[in-house]
Design a protein around this motif. Structure first.
Motif, mmCIF file in Angstrom:
data_model
loop_
_atom_site.group_PDB
_atom_site.id
_atom_site.type_symbol
_atom_site.label_atom_id
_atom_site.label_comp_id
_atom_site.label_asym_id
_atom_site.label_seq_id
_atom_site.Cartn_x
_atom_site.Cartn_y
_atom_site.Cartn_z
ATOM 1 N N LEU A 20 -4.562 0.746 4.588
ATOM 2 C CA LEU A 20 -5.069 -0.552 4.068
ATOM 3 C C LEU A 20 -6.556 -0.603 4.774
ATOM 4 O O LEU A 20 -7.223 -1.272 4.027
ATOM 5 C CB LEU A 20 -4.083 -1.575 4.797
ATOM 6 N N GLY A 36 -8.671 0.849 2.382
ATOM 7 C CA GLY A 36 -8.795 -0.090 1.219
ATOM 8 C C GLY A 36 -9.729 -1.085 1.471
ATOM 9 O O GLY A 36 -10.741 -1.500 0.755
ATOM 10 N N VAL A 37 -9.443 -1.766 2.625
ATOM 11 C CA VAL A 37 -10.431 -2.851 2.926
ATOM 12 C C VAL A 37 -11.779 -2.440 2.956
ATOM 13 O O VAL A 37 -12.720 -3.297 2.560
ATOM 14 C CB VAL A 37 -9.988 -3.463 4.216
ATOM 15 N N ASN A 66 -13.276 -2.156 -0.353
ATOM 16 C CA ASN A 66 -13.319 -3.487 -0.890
ATOM 17 C C ASN A 66 -14.516 -4.196 -0.288
ATOM 18 O O ASN A 66 -15.129 -4.863 -0.972
ATOM 19 C CB ASN A 66 -11.711 -4.296 -0.534
ATOM 20 N N TRP A 112 -5.763 -4.968 -6.324
ATOM 21 C CA TRP A 112 -4.826 -4.066 -6.153
ATOM 22 C C TRP A 112 -5.133 -2.990 -7.467
ATOM 23 O O TRP A 112 -4.308 -2.005 -7.419
ATOM 24 C CB TRP A 112 -3.458 -4.485 -6.203
ATOM 25 N N TYR A 139 -4.550 -0.285 -1.638
ATOM 26 C CA TYR A 139 -3.702 -1.610 -1.826
ATOM 27 C C TYR A 139 -2.283 -1.485 -2.494
ATOM 28 O O TYR A 139 -1.280 -1.852 -2.110
ATOM 29 C CB TYR A 139 -4.595 -2.704 -2.304
ATOM 30 N N GLU A 140 -2.561 -0.553 -3.719
ATOM 31 C CA GLU A 140 -1.428 -0.584 -4.555
ATOM 32 C C GLU A 140 -0.645 0.636 -3.755
ATOM 33 O O GLU A 140 0.918 -0.027 -3.898
ATOM 34 C CB GLU A 140 -1.781 -0.079 -6.141
ATOM 35 N N ASP A 195 -3.077 -9.940 -4.116
ATOM 36 C CA ASP A 195 -3.608 -9.822 -2.938
ATOM 37 C C ASP A 195 -4.803 -10.623 -2.513
ATOM 38 O O ASP A 195 -5.492 -10.842 -3.526
ATOM 39 C CB ASP A 195 -3.828 -8.208 -2.720
ATOM 40 N N LEU A 247 -7.927 -10.618 0.579
ATOM 41 C CA LEU A 247 -8.632 -9.950 1.727
ATOM 42 C C LEU A 247 -9.222 -11.242 2.536
ATOM 43 O O LEU A 247 -10.075 -11.984 1.764
ATOM 44 C CB LEU A 247 -9.996 -9.101 1.181
ATOM 45 N N PHE A 275 -5.442 -8.651 5.565
ATOM 46 C CA PHE A 275 -4.916 -8.438 4.191
ATOM 47 C C PHE A 275 -3.722 -9.186 3.915
ATOM 48 O O PHE A 275 -2.765 -8.966 4.908
ATOM 49 C CB PHE A 275 -4.620 -6.981 3.956
ATOM 50 N N VAL A 317 -0.912 -10.037 1.194
ATOM 51 C CA VAL A 317 -0.249 -9.911 -0.216
ATOM 52 C C VAL A 317 1.066 -10.854 -0.530
ATOM 53 O O VAL A 317 1.698 -11.313 0.555
ATOM 54 C CB VAL A 317 0.208 -8.408 -0.008
#
Ligand code: AKG
Length: 279
Positions: free
Chosen positions: A44, A47-48, A51, A78, A84-85, A111, A113, A232, A234
């Motif tokens: 994550l 991913g963040v 993002n 996502w 994320y996925e 999702d 952020l 994060f 979800v």
């Protein structure tokens, strides 16, 4: 459930206790310690950071102009942020959502952020989530997952038991303008901070790997943060949730979804991430 991505981390073997399921039903919010593994937290975090480096068209800095820090938000990533996925589909979150909601099937809703950079003073004001959304139904759960340690004064707080059925007016966080519904259509959120002792407020210091799970009608808020606070969120829906077009644009918007009012969320935007064995 869809097939797992090939590089998915092994899901944390997290098991809910009866006490946690009871607390979620009674209070509308429960702390879950260690629901994500270190690998999943690392995924994550990657991913963040990707993002943050490239916000989507729904991304924004929600900080009040002229105030220190930054409160950066983004939604519905996502499908373009594989990390994320991977966690949404591969971790224990889908199963835990199903067990908390008592649902046979769990769909991803979206999702979100929420990053507060160091020294951000902006509060996330008291609000419920569901009035911002295009869904009706009671079987909902949002997981707020901090990726940095969060001290008690900076954590997400909840008014226990506020998910009992009352809907409060959704407003933009900074300008406080009416959103989704016409101004006056719903009761205003109570001024919890004016008399905190009058409300059963719950909140927990948290470590990466912990999550708070809460019903989308539970009133919640967070203070600013002296330290970096990447979170994060979800959100999942259960069997009784249906599509509910609103008079004005929702947050997040789902302009790409064309479902009839009252239909189940049977759309590629809302994939099933978990089903109870045996149906
Ligand atoms: O992270 C925050 O400051 C607010 C989070 C929130 O409101 C949510 O996850 O619904």
């Amino acid at each position: 459930m869809s097939s797992l991505p090939v590089d998915a981390a092994v899901p944390s073997p997290f098991d809910l206790t009866d006490a946690e399921v009871d607390a979620f039903g009674r209070d509308g919010a429960v702390i879950l310690r260690g629901v994500l593994s270190d690998d999943e937290v690392g995924t994550l975090v990657r991913g963040v950071e990707r993002n943050l480096a490239a916000l989507s068209p729904l991304g924004m800095n929600a900080t009040e102009p002229g105030r220190p820090g930054a409160f950066v938000e983004d939604f519905r990533n996502w499908q373009r942020i594989g990390e994320y996925e991977d966690v949404i589909r591969g971790s224990a979150l889908g199963r835990v959502a199903g067990e908390l909601m008592g649902s046979r099937e769990v769909r991803l809703f979206h999702d979100h952020l929420l990053v507060k950079e160091p020294g951000t003073l902006d509060r996330s004001p008291w609000h419920q989530d569901q009035p911002y959304y295009c869904i009706d139904g009671l079987q909902t759960v949002s997981f707020w997952i901090p990726l940095d340690p969060v001290a008690r004064p900076s954590t997400l707080e909840f008014v226990a038991g506020s998910h009992g059925g009352k809907w409060y007016m959704p407003r933009s966080f900074v300008k406080k303008s009416a959103m989704v519904f016409d101004d006056g259509a719903l009761e205003e959120v109570p001024d919890v901070d004016a008399d905190r002792a009058a409300f059963p407020i719950k909140g927990w210091a948290m470590q990466p790997g912990d999550a708070v799970a809460f019903n989308m009608l539970t009133l919640h808020a967070a203070a600013g943060s002296p330290a970096r606070r990447r979170a994060f969120s979800v959100r999942f829906t259960g069997d009784d949730v249906t599509w509910a077009p609103r008079p004005h644009r929702t947050s997040p918007p789902f302009d790409d979804v064309a479902l009839p009012a009252g239909a189940p969320l049977d759309d590629p935007a809302f994939p099933v991430v978990w089903s109870r064995a045996g149906g």
